[in-house]
Design a protein around this motif. Sequence first.
Motif, PDB file in Angstrom:
ATOM      1  N   PHE A  72       0.646  -1.055   0.066  1.00  0.00           N
ATOM      2  CA  PHE A  72      -0.319  -0.146  -0.346  1.00  0.00           C
ATOM      3  C   PHE A  72       0.620   0.938   0.304  1.00  0.00           C
ATOM      4  N   ARG A  73       1.864   1.293   0.997  1.00  0.00           N
ATOM      5  CA  ARG A  73       2.853   2.454   0.604  1.00  0.00           C
ATOM      6  C   ARG A  73       3.239   2.913  -0.652  1.00  0.00           C
ATOM      7  N   VAL A  74       4.252   1.516  -0.501  1.00  0.00           N
ATOM      8  CA  VAL A  74       4.932   1.779  -2.369  1.00  0.00           C
ATOM      9  C   VAL A  74       4.009   2.299  -3.537  1.00  0.00           C
ATOM     10  N   SER A  75       2.310   1.479  -3.710  1.00  0.00           N
ATOM     11  CA  SER A  75       1.707   2.004  -3.823  1.00  0.00           C
ATOM     12  C   SER A  75       1.743   3.200  -4.510  1.00  0.00           C
ATOM     13  N   ALA A  76       1.356   4.133  -3.208  1.00  0.00           N
ATOM     14  CA  ALA A  76       0.708   5.146  -3.475  1.00  0.00           C
ATOM     15  C   ALA A  76       2.119   6.723  -2.754  1.00  0.00           C
ATOM     16  N   ILE A  77       3.367   5.616  -3.857  1.00  0.00           N
ATOM     17  CA  ILE A  77       3.873   7.299  -3.607  1.00  0.00           C
ATOM     18  C   ILE A  77       4.415   6.344  -4.595  1.00  0.00           C
ATOM     19  N   MET A  78       4.304   5.171  -6.333  1.00  0.00           N
ATOM     20  CA  MET A  78       4.369   5.218  -7.572  1.00  0.00           C
ATOM     21  C   MET A  78       3.380   6.216  -7.723  1.00  0.00           C
ATOM     22  N   VAL A  79       2.056   5.998  -7.480  1.00  0.00           N
ATOM     23  CA  VAL A  79       0.514   7.045  -7.949  1.00  0.00           C
ATOM     24  C   VAL A  79       0.531   8.099  -8.233  1.00  0.00           C
ATOM     25  N   TYR A  80       1.273   8.811  -6.425  1.00  0.00           N
ATOM     26  CA  TYR A  80       1.930  10.059  -6.613  1.00  0.00           C
ATOM     27  C   TYR A  80       3.216  10.823  -7.807  1.00  0.00           C
ATOM     28  N   VAL A 165       9.747   9.292   5.485  1.00  0.00           N
ATOM     29  CA  VAL A 165      10.615  10.480   4.559  1.00  0.00           C
ATOM     30  C   VAL A 165      10.749  10.679   3.099  1.00  0.00           C
ATOM     31  N   ILE A 166      10.377   9.754   2.416  1.00  0.00           N
ATOM     32  CA  ILE A 166      10.096   9.744   1.168  1.00  0.00           C
ATOM     33  C   ILE A 166       8.726  11.255   1.153  1.00  0.00           C
ATOM     34  N   TRP A 167       8.029  10.494   1.681  1.00  0.00           N
ATOM     35  CA  TRP A 167       6.621  11.801   1.736  1.00  0.00           C
ATOM     36  C   TRP A 167       7.045  13.573   2.600  1.00  0.00           C
ATOM     37  N   VAL A 168       7.891  12.944   3.042  1.00  0.00           N
ATOM     38  CA  VAL A 168       8.657  14.846   3.791  1.00  0.00           C
ATOM     39  C   VAL A 168       9.547  15.519   2.797  1.00  0.00           C
ATOM     40  N   VAL A 190       2.826  11.862   5.294  1.00  0.00           N
ATOM     41  CA  VAL A 190       3.169  12.182   6.694  1.00  0.00           C
ATOM     42  C   VAL A 190       2.707  12.444   7.506  1.00  0.00           C
ATOM     43  N   VAL A 191       0.901  12.704   7.405  1.00  0.00           N
ATOM     44  CA  VAL A 191       0.672  12.752   8.638  1.00  0.00           C
ATOM     45  C   VAL A 191       0.192  10.923   9.015  1.00  0.00           C
ATOM     46  N   LEU A 192      -0.379  10.108   8.062  1.00  0.00           N
ATOM     47  CA  LEU A 192      -0.717   9.214   8.737  1.00  0.00           C
ATOM     48  C   LEU A 192       0.323   7.894   8.626  1.00  0.00           C
ATOM     49  N   GLN A 193       1.496   8.352   7.777  1.00  0.00           N
ATOM     50  CA  GLN A 193       2.696   6.809   7.977  1.00  0.00           C
ATOM     51  C   GLN A 193       3.491   8.349   9.514  1.00  0.00           C
ATOM     52  N   GLY A 194       3.549   9.543   9.553  1.00  0.00           N
ATOM     53  CA  GLY A 194       4.787   9.457  10.603  1.00  0.00           C
ATOM     54  C   GLY A 194       3.888   9.051  11.758  1.00  0.00           C
ATOM     55  N   ALA A 195       2.246   9.109  12.221  1.00  0.00           N
ATOM     56  CA  ALA A 195       1.504   8.559  13.155  1.00  0.00           C
ATOM     57  C   ALA A 195       2.174   7.003  13.566  1.00  0.00           C
TER      58      ALA A 195
END
Length: 236
Positions: A72-80, A165-168, A190-195
């Motif tokens: 899920f997290r890698v997919s979100a980065i790839m879609v962005y 770190v990537i989202w930051v 940043v908020v969701l993954q940082g939490a």
Amino acid sequence: MTTRDGWSSREGLAPGGDVAGGGSEAALTMLRQDSNDDTEDVSLFDADEEVSTRSKRSKIRHPVASFFHLFFRVSAIMVYLLCELISSSFIACMVSIILLLSCDFWTVKNVTGRLMVGLRWWNQVDDDGKSHWVFEARKALAQGKKVSSEAESRIFWLGLITCPVIWVIFAFSALFSFKVKWLAVVTMGVVLQGANLYGYIKCKVGRTTNLTSMATSYLGRQFLRQTVVKDDQAAS
């Protein structure tokens, strides 16, 4: 001669110490051979257990959880990164990224952390209406039971630390490039993954440990160490 149960039996020795049909040299030769056979039959149980424990630690025991921990997290980065190539609609890309981030937050918080590293955190409200954050770590299991997998632990912490770190980086990039419409999306990442990162660090270091005081103590030790080194160099 070796029996079924692993014990070696010596035959052909006369009561006086002579070997029937041979001399004392033949007896010594047979004793040496039996001794060598006994030595070769001995199993290094400690070494076998160590190898078995090492293989269990390096084996991924929850492949499905490990997959979805990163999916899920890698997919979100790839879609962005590929949103402009995938679709020209900003709303579709934004909704897709937020859904992936939400699925990642729920999966990591409720499933993968508990299975892969034995950690969990949540919020509860007591009878007085006060909100409390709870951070727990699974106790060490008794010897002989399943041990935690080092491979899963590496996968868990690598994904948990790298992606925020990537989202930051994305947030600073959107801010400096004046992409205001994407700033809300990366802020959500940043908020969701940082939490999740903060919660699991609290679980790891202990719920009573103050992260600020721990960081301050670490910086103080580093400063003291550098001061001592400079004093030694000046004295020499």
